[in-house]
Design a protein around this motif. Sequence first.
Motif, PDB file in Angstrom:
ATOM      1  N   ARG A 119       0.956  -1.113   0.160  1.00  5.75           N
ATOM      2  CA  ARG A 119      -0.040   0.004   0.043  1.00  5.75           C
ATOM      3  C   ARG A 119       0.934   1.232   0.193  1.00  5.75           C
ATOM      4  N   PHE A 120       1.358   1.693  -0.972  1.00  3.17           N
ATOM      5  CA  PHE A 120       2.405   2.618  -1.133  1.00  3.17           C
ATOM      6  C   PHE A 120       1.887   3.919  -0.778  1.00  3.17           C
ATOM      7  N   LYS A 121       0.747   4.217  -1.264  1.00  5.79           N
ATOM      8  CA  LYS A 121       0.295   5.500  -0.917  1.00  5.79           C
ATOM      9  C   LYS A 121       0.258   5.791   0.615  1.00  5.79           C
ATOM     10  N   ASP A 122       0.069   4.751   1.482  1.00  5.31           N
ATOM     11  CA  ASP A 122      -0.039   5.000   2.909  1.00  5.31           C
ATOM     12  C   ASP A 122       1.456   5.344   3.654  1.00  5.31           C
ATOM     13  N   TYR A 123       2.356   5.261   2.809  1.00  3.70           N
ATOM     14  CA  TYR A 123       3.521   5.349   3.274  1.00  3.70           C
ATOM     15  C   TYR A 123       4.336   6.817   3.049  1.00  3.70           C
ATOM     16  N   ILE A 124       5.019   7.243   4.179  1.00  2.00           N
ATOM     17  CA  ILE A 124       6.131   8.405   3.831  1.00  2.00           C
ATOM     18  C   ILE A 124       7.383   7.612   3.569  1.00  2.00           C
ATOM     19  N   MET A 125       7.689   8.417   2.337  1.00  2.00           N
ATOM     20  CA  MET A 125       8.898   7.609   1.676  1.00  2.00           C
ATOM     21  C   MET A 125       9.938   8.594   1.670  1.00  2.00           C
ATOM     22  N   GLY A 126      11.289   7.920   1.651  1.00  2.75           N
ATOM     23  CA  GLY A 126      12.381   8.901   1.838  1.00  2.75           C
ATOM     24  C   GLY A 126      13.496   8.046   1.224  1.00  2.75           C
ATOM     25  N   TRP A 127      14.494   8.944   0.927  1.00  2.31           N
ATOM     26  CA  TRP A 127      16.024   8.533   0.704  1.00  2.31           C
ATOM     27  C   TRP A 127      17.129   8.574   1.779  1.00  2.31           C
ATOM     28  N   GLU A 180      28.454   6.738   8.059  1.00  5.47           N
ATOM     29  CA  GLU A 180      27.584   7.684   8.367  1.00  5.47           C
ATOM     30  C   GLU A 180      26.489   7.480   7.639  1.00  5.47           C
ATOM     31  N   ARG A 181      25.057   7.420   8.217  1.00  6.92           N
ATOM     32  CA  ARG A 181      23.789   7.299   7.388  1.00  6.92           C
ATOM     33  C   ARG A 181      23.286   8.858   7.590  1.00  6.92           C
ATOM     34  N   GLU A 182      22.750   9.334   6.499  1.00  9.17           N
ATOM     35  CA  GLU A 182      22.068  10.659   6.346  1.00  9.17           C
ATOM     36  C   GLU A 182      20.607  10.536   5.701  1.00  9.17           C
ATOM     37  N   LEU A 183      19.610  11.020   6.350  1.00  9.80           N
ATOM     38  CA  LEU A 183      18.283  11.266   5.639  1.00  9.80           C
ATOM     39  C   LEU A 183      18.748  12.182   4.659  1.00  9.80           C
ATOM     40  N   VAL A 184      18.436  11.989   3.490  1.00 11.36           N
ATOM     41  CA  VAL A 184      18.659  12.998   2.416  1.00 11.36           C
ATOM     42  C   VAL A 184      17.429  13.696   2.081  1.00 11.36           C
ATOM     43  N   ALA A 185      16.220  12.965   1.979  1.00 13.85           N
ATOM     44  CA  ALA A 185      14.876  13.629   1.486  1.00 13.85           C
ATOM     45  C   ALA A 185      13.642  12.809   1.988  1.00 13.85           C
ATOM     46  N   ARG A 186      12.703  13.588   2.339  1.00 12.94           N
ATOM     47  CA  ARG A 186      11.632  12.615   2.432  1.00 12.94           C
ATOM     48  C   ARG A 186      10.291  13.153   1.792  1.00 12.94           C
ATOM     49  N   ILE A 187       9.220  12.392   1.481  1.00 14.95           N
ATOM     50  CA  ILE A 187       8.107  13.151   1.131  1.00 14.95           C
ATOM     51  C   ILE A 187       6.665  12.522   1.659  1.00 14.95           C
ATOM     52  N   ASN A 188       5.708  13.194   1.979  1.00 13.73           N
ATOM     53  CA  ASN A 188       4.647  12.690   2.600  1.00 13.73           C
ATOM     54  C   ASN A 188       3.792  11.675   1.435  1.00 13.73           C
ATOM     55  N   TRP A 189       2.549  11.328   2.145  1.00  9.31           N
ATOM     56  CA  TRP A 189       1.574  10.630   1.464  1.00  9.31           C
ATOM     57  C   TRP A 189       1.265  11.270  -0.136  1.00  9.31           C
ATOM     58  N   ALA A 190       0.814  12.474   0.064  1.00 13.25           N
ATOM     59  CA  ALA A 190       0.246  13.143  -1.172  1.00 13.25           C
ATOM     60  C   ALA A 190       1.527  13.954  -1.905  1.00 13.25           C
ATOM     61  N   GLY A 191       2.542  13.899  -1.334  1.00  8.89           N
ATOM     62  CA  GLY A 191       3.618  14.715  -2.027  1.00  8.89           C
ATOM     63  C   GLY A 191       3.704  16.215  -2.103  1.00  8.89           C
ATOM     64  N   SER A 199      22.509  19.695   3.248  1.00  9.34           N
ATOM     65  CA  SER A 199      23.722  19.285   2.327  1.00  9.34           C
ATOM     66  C   SER A 199      23.321  19.187   0.909  1.00  9.34           C
ATOM     67  N   VAL A 200      21.782  18.756   0.708  1.00  2.00           N
ATOM     68  CA  VAL A 200      21.342  18.755  -0.737  1.00  2.00           C
ATOM     69  C   VAL A 200      20.427  19.738  -0.903  1.00  2.00           C
ATOM     70  N   LYS A 201      20.062  20.564  -0.347  1.00  6.61           N
ATOM     71  CA  LYS A 201      18.979  21.471  -0.635  1.00  6.61           C
ATOM     72  C   LYS A 201      19.461  22.612  -1.842  1.00  6.61           C
ATOM     73  N   GLY A 202      18.349  22.272  -2.705  1.00 13.89           N
ATOM     74  CA  GLY A 202      18.781  23.412  -4.110  1.00 13.89           C
ATOM     75  C   GLY A 202      19.374  22.250  -5.069  1.00 13.89           C
ATOM     76  N   ARG A 203      19.712  21.300  -4.779  1.00 13.52           N
ATOM     77  CA  ARG A 203      20.248  20.329  -5.654  1.00 13.52           C
ATOM     78  C   ARG A 203      19.532  18.982  -6.059  1.00 13.52           C
ATOM     79  N   PHE A 204      18.917  18.586  -4.966  1.00  8.80           N
ATOM     80  CA  PHE A 204      17.813  17.526  -5.115  1.00  8.80           C
ATOM     81  C   PHE A 204      16.584  17.434  -5.082  1.00  8.80           C
ATOM     82  N   ALA A 205      15.856  16.994  -5.817  1.00  9.86           N
ATOM     83  CA  ALA A 205      14.286  16.892  -5.516  1.00  9.86           C
ATOM     84  C   ALA A 205      13.830  15.762  -5.353  1.00  9.86           C
ATOM     85  N   ILE A 206      12.953  15.198  -4.433  1.00  5.49           N
ATOM     86  CA  ILE A 206      12.036  14.139  -4.349  1.00  5.49           C
ATOM     87  C   ILE A 206      10.773  14.372  -4.669  1.00  5.49           C
TER      88      ILE A 206
END
Length: 122
Positions: free
Chosen positions: A27-35, A43-54, A62-69
């Motif tokens: 049920r993909f649409k139920d999940y918050i998704m991230g990278w 070291e592990r770093e949360l790069v980006a995440r997006i809510n259910w509706a986007g 470190s990635v603002k302005g360069r990456f887009a989820i």
Amino acid sequence: QVSLVESGGGLVQAGDSLKLSCTASGRFKDYIMGWIRQLPTKERELVARINWAGFSTYYADSVKGRFAISRDNAKNTVYLQMDNLKPEDSAVYYCVASLLPGLNSADDYRYWGQGTQVTVST
């Protein structure tokens, strides 16, 4: 429960772009998704995440302005567009999922893909 499969990593030069994809079952649409990325230092770093509706996103400084989820719920897929890549972006990138919003720690994400390697050369 959801299973995740990433694709799109590779070897690029500094300044290049890459687009990672992650296709999910369940049920993909139920999940918050991230990278999340794991650096060579482990070291592990949360790069980006997006809510259910986007409409709500988070990016590491470190990635603002360069990456887009983004996500396409009709295709059960989340994307990470990475532009102006730098050598310090080299890492294994993992697609992650959670039912809970607002999680910024890698340890909080229950579901992980197998990872895809991104290497940025100078």
